[in-house]
Design a protein around this motif. Structure first.
Motif, PDB file in Angstrom:
ATOM      1  N   ALA A 108       0.812  -1.217   0.000  1.00  0.00           N
ATOM      2  CA  ALA A 108       0.000   0.000   0.000  1.00  0.00           C
ATOM      3  C   ALA A 108       0.849   1.272   0.000  1.00  0.00           C
ATOM      4  CB  ALA A 108      -0.931  -0.004   1.206  1.00  0.00           C
ATOM      5  N   THR A 109       2.155   1.117   0.009  1.00  0.00           N
ATOM      6  CA  THR A 109       3.059   2.264   0.005  1.00  0.00           C
ATOM      7  C   THR A 109       2.973   3.001  -1.321  1.00  0.00           C
ATOM      8  OG1 THR A 109       4.563   1.270   1.606  1.00  0.00           O
ATOM      9  CG2 THR A 109       5.515   2.892   0.101  1.00  0.00           C
ATOM     10  N   SER A 110       3.064   4.317  -1.263  1.00  0.00           N
ATOM     11  CA  SER A 110       3.057   5.143  -2.478  1.00  0.00           C
ATOM     12  C   SER A 110       4.419   5.821  -2.618  1.00  0.00           C
ATOM     13  CB  SER A 110       1.959   6.200  -2.395  1.00  0.00           C
ATOM     14  OG  SER A 110       1.955   6.990  -3.561  1.00  0.00           O
ATOM     15  N   CYS A 111       5.006   5.675  -3.785  1.00  0.00           N
ATOM     16  CA  CYS A 111       6.288   6.327  -4.071  1.00  0.00           C
ATOM     17  C   CYS A 111       6.080   7.820  -4.301  1.00  0.00           C
ATOM     18  CB  CYS A 111       6.932   5.705  -5.302  1.00  0.00           C
ATOM     19  SG  CYS A 111       7.376   3.967  -5.106  1.00  0.00           S
ATOM     20  N   ALA A 112       7.136   8.588  -4.146  1.00  0.00           N
ATOM     21  CA  ALA A 112       7.076  10.038  -4.334  1.00  0.00           C
ATOM     22  C   ALA A 112       6.622  10.410  -5.741  1.00  0.00           C
ATOM     23  CB  ALA A 112       8.446  10.646  -4.047  1.00  0.00           C
ATOM     24  N   GLU A 113       7.120   9.691  -6.741  1.00  0.00           N
ATOM     25  CA  GLU A 113       6.776  10.007  -8.124  1.00  0.00           C
ATOM     26  C   GLU A 113       5.284   9.823  -8.380  1.00  0.00           C
ATOM     27  OE1 GLU A 113      10.852   7.870  -8.214  1.00  0.00           O
ATOM     28  OE2 GLU A 113       9.051   7.887  -6.978  1.00  0.00           O
ATOM     29  N   ARG A 114       4.748   8.726  -7.900  1.00  0.00           N
ATOM     30  CA  ARG A 114       3.324   8.465  -8.106  1.00  0.00           C
ATOM     31  C   ARG A 114       2.465   9.431  -7.294  1.00  0.00           C
ATOM     32  NH1 ARG A 114       2.364   2.944  -6.515  1.00  0.00           N
ATOM     33  NH2 ARG A 114       4.526   2.827  -5.857  1.00  0.00           N
ATOM     34  N   THR A 115       2.925   9.830  -6.125  1.00  0.00           N
ATOM     35  CA  THR A 115       2.195  10.815  -5.335  1.00  0.00           C
ATOM     36  C   THR A 115       2.071  12.122  -6.112  1.00  0.00           C
ATOM     37  OG1 THR A 115       2.920   9.829  -3.242  1.00  0.00           O
ATOM     38  CG2 THR A 115       2.172  12.107  -3.165  1.00  0.00           C
ATOM     39  N   ALA A 116       3.178  12.591  -6.694  1.00  0.00           N
ATOM     40  CA  ALA A 116       3.154  13.836  -7.470  1.00  0.00           C
ATOM     41  C   ALA A 116       2.247  13.709  -8.694  1.00  0.00           C
ATOM     42  CB  ALA A 116       4.573  14.216  -7.893  1.00  0.00           C
ATOM     43  N   ILE A 117       2.311  12.579  -9.373  1.00  0.00           N
ATOM     44  CA  ILE A 117       1.487  12.376 -10.571  1.00  0.00           C
ATOM     45  C   ILE A 117       0.010  12.334 -10.213  1.00  0.00           C
ATOM     46  CG2 ILE A 117       0.895  10.697 -12.374  1.00  0.00           C
ATOM     47  CD1 ILE A 117       3.962  10.093 -12.507  1.00  0.00           C
ATOM     48  N   VAL A 118      -0.341  11.637  -9.157  1.00  0.00           N
ATOM     49  CA  VAL A 118      -1.747  11.557  -8.745  1.00  0.00           C
ATOM     50  C   VAL A 118      -2.260  12.944  -8.356  1.00  0.00           C
ATOM     51  CG1 VAL A 118      -3.300  10.644  -6.959  1.00  0.00           C
ATOM     52  CG2 VAL A 118      -1.710   9.113  -8.138  1.00  0.00           C
ATOM     53  N   LYS A 119      -1.439  13.724  -7.668  1.00  0.00           N
ATOM     54  CA  LYS A 119      -1.846  15.088  -7.320  1.00  0.00           C
ATOM     55  C   LYS A 119      -2.113  15.902  -8.583  1.00  0.00           C
ATOM     56  CE  LYS A 119       0.459  17.248  -4.029  1.00  0.00           C
ATOM     57  NZ  LYS A 119       1.608  17.700  -3.193  1.00  0.00           N
ATOM     58  N   ALA A 120      -1.225  15.807  -9.558  1.00  0.00           N
ATOM     59  CA  ALA A 120      -1.384  16.566 -10.799  1.00  0.00           C
ATOM     60  C   ALA A 120      -2.628  16.131 -11.562  1.00  0.00           C
ATOM     61  CB  ALA A 120      -0.141  16.406 -11.673  1.00  0.00           C
ATOM     62  N   VAL A 121      -2.801  14.835 -11.715  1.00  0.00           N
ATOM     63  CA  VAL A 121      -3.964  14.321 -12.458  1.00  0.00           C
ATOM     64  C   VAL A 121      -5.253  14.729 -11.750  1.00  0.00           C
ATOM     65  CG1 VAL A 121      -5.173  12.229 -13.200  1.00  0.00           C
ATOM     66  CG2 VAL A 121      -2.710  12.444 -13.577  1.00  0.00           C
ATOM     67  N   SER A 122      -5.268  14.674 -10.428  1.00  0.00           N
ATOM     68  CA  SER A 122      -6.480  15.045  -9.686  1.00  0.00           C
ATOM     69  C   SER A 122      -6.822  16.523  -9.851  1.00  0.00           C
ATOM     70  CB  SER A 122      -6.344  14.691  -8.204  1.00  0.00           C
ATOM     71  OG  SER A 122      -5.441  15.558  -7.556  1.00  0.00           O
ATOM     72  N   GLU A 123      -5.851  17.317 -10.285  1.00  0.00           N
ATOM     73  CA  GLU A 123      -6.071  18.741 -10.541  1.00  0.00           C
ATOM     74  C   GLU A 123      -6.300  19.024 -12.025  1.00  0.00           C
ATOM     75  OE1 GLU A 123      -6.390  21.157  -8.208  1.00  0.00           O
ATOM     76  OE2 GLU A 123      -6.233  19.579  -6.708  1.00  0.00           O
ATOM     77  N   GLY A 124      -6.396  17.955 -12.830  1.00  0.00           N
ATOM     78  CA  GLY A 124      -6.703  18.114 -14.252  1.00  0.00           C
ATOM     79  C   GLY A 124      -5.505  18.190 -15.173  1.00  0.00           C
ATOM     80  N   GLU A 125      -4.306  18.031 -14.656  1.00  0.00           N
ATOM     81  CA  GLU A 125      -3.091  18.070 -15.477  1.00  0.00           C
ATOM     82  C   GLU A 125      -2.793  16.674 -16.017  1.00  0.00           C
ATOM     83  OE1 GLU A 125      -1.212  20.693 -16.258  1.00  0.00           O
ATOM     84  OE2 GLU A 125      -1.642  22.201 -14.725  1.00  0.00           O
ATOM     85  N   LEU A 126      -2.577  16.583 -17.329  1.00  0.00           N
ATOM     86  CA  LEU A 126      -2.272  15.300 -17.955  1.00  0.00           C
ATOM     87  C   LEU A 126      -1.022  15.341 -18.828  1.00  0.00           C
ATOM     88  CD1 LEU A 126      -5.878  14.239 -19.035  1.00  0.00           C
ATOM     89  CD2 LEU A 126      -4.586  13.430 -17.046  1.00  0.00           C
ATOM     90  N   CYS A 127      -0.441  16.509 -19.005  1.00  0.00           N
ATOM     91  CA  CYS A 127       0.737  16.661 -19.861  1.00  0.00           C
ATOM     92  C   CYS A 127       1.937  17.055 -19.003  1.00  0.00           C
ATOM     93  CB  CYS A 127       0.485  17.713 -20.938  1.00  0.00           C
ATOM     94  SG  CYS A 127      -0.858  17.286 -22.046  1.00  0.00           S
ATOM     95  N   PHE A 128       2.929  16.179 -18.989  1.00  0.00           N
ATOM     96  CA  PHE A 128       4.088  16.390 -18.134  1.00  0.00           C
ATOM     97  C   PHE A 128       5.347  16.572 -18.954  1.00  0.00           C
ATOM     98  CE2 PHE A 128       1.449  13.276 -15.522  1.00  0.00           C
ATOM     99  CZ  PHE A 128       0.668  14.280 -14.991  1.00  0.00           C
ATOM    100  N   LYS A 129       6.198  17.472 -18.487  1.00  0.00           N
ATOM    101  CA  LYS A 129       7.474  17.733 -19.153  1.00  0.00           C
ATOM    102  C   LYS A 129       8.614  16.974 -18.489  1.00  0.00           C
ATOM    103  CE  LYS A 129      10.597  21.387 -20.525  1.00  0.00           C
ATOM    104  NZ  LYS A 129      10.945  22.780 -20.512  1.00  0.00           N
ATOM    105  N   ALA A 130       8.650  17.008 -17.152  1.00  0.00           N
ATOM    106  CA  ALA A 130       9.788  16.432 -16.439  1.00  0.00           C
ATOM    107  C   ALA A 130       9.401  16.094 -15.005  1.00  0.00           C
ATOM    108  CB  ALA A 130      10.955  17.409 -16.430  1.00  0.00           C
TER     109      ALA A 130
END
Length: 130
Positions: A50-72
């Motif tokens: 059930a652990t969440s990695c830092a990268e996935r935490t950041a991505i889930v936060k972004a997606v939940s705010e409507g962001e789907l296009c990532f640069k880096a």
């Protein structure tokens, strides 16, 4: 935003990590195509699955705010060597594009940049299920 600043933000994010079991703190800073940055840290659980990695935490936060296009995405930890995304995080990152830059480093000046396609060659993507 320059990548040194993004890596510095990832280094700051690691201090928010909840890592009572491993003691291994990881921070991530995700730069979207719109220029917004989302921070993430690892969040451990007694049930390791059930652990969440830092990268996935950041991505889930972004997606939940409507962001789907990532640069880096920049990744930092307490390790004296560069910390790369785990296999699951690589798969999640490539879901949003094969040209996303992965920034790793051990300090603000010492950094390396890779494309996610370099870290996950021949990735399983949406074209495989179409």
């Amino acid at each position: 935003m320059d990548y040194q600043t993004l890596l510095k933000l990832a280094q700051e994010a690691k201090y928010r990590a909840y890592a009572p079991y491993s003691g291994f703190r990881v921070g991530a800073a995700l730069l979207t195509s719109s220029g917004k940055v989302y921070l993430g840290c690892n969040v451990e659980c007694a049930s390791y699955a059930a652990t969440s990695c830092a990268e996935r935490t950041a991505i889930v936060k972004a997606v939940s705010e409507g962001e789907l296009c990532f640069k880096a995405i920049a990744i930092a930890s307490d390790s004296k060597t560069c910390t790369f995304p785990c296999g699951i995080c690589r798969q999640v990152i490539v879901e949003f594009g094969e040209d996303i830059d992965i920034i790793v480093g051990t300090g603000e000046v010492d950094l390396e940049v890779f494309k996610i396609s370099e870290l996950l060659p021949k990735a399983f993507t949406k074209i495989n299920i179409e």
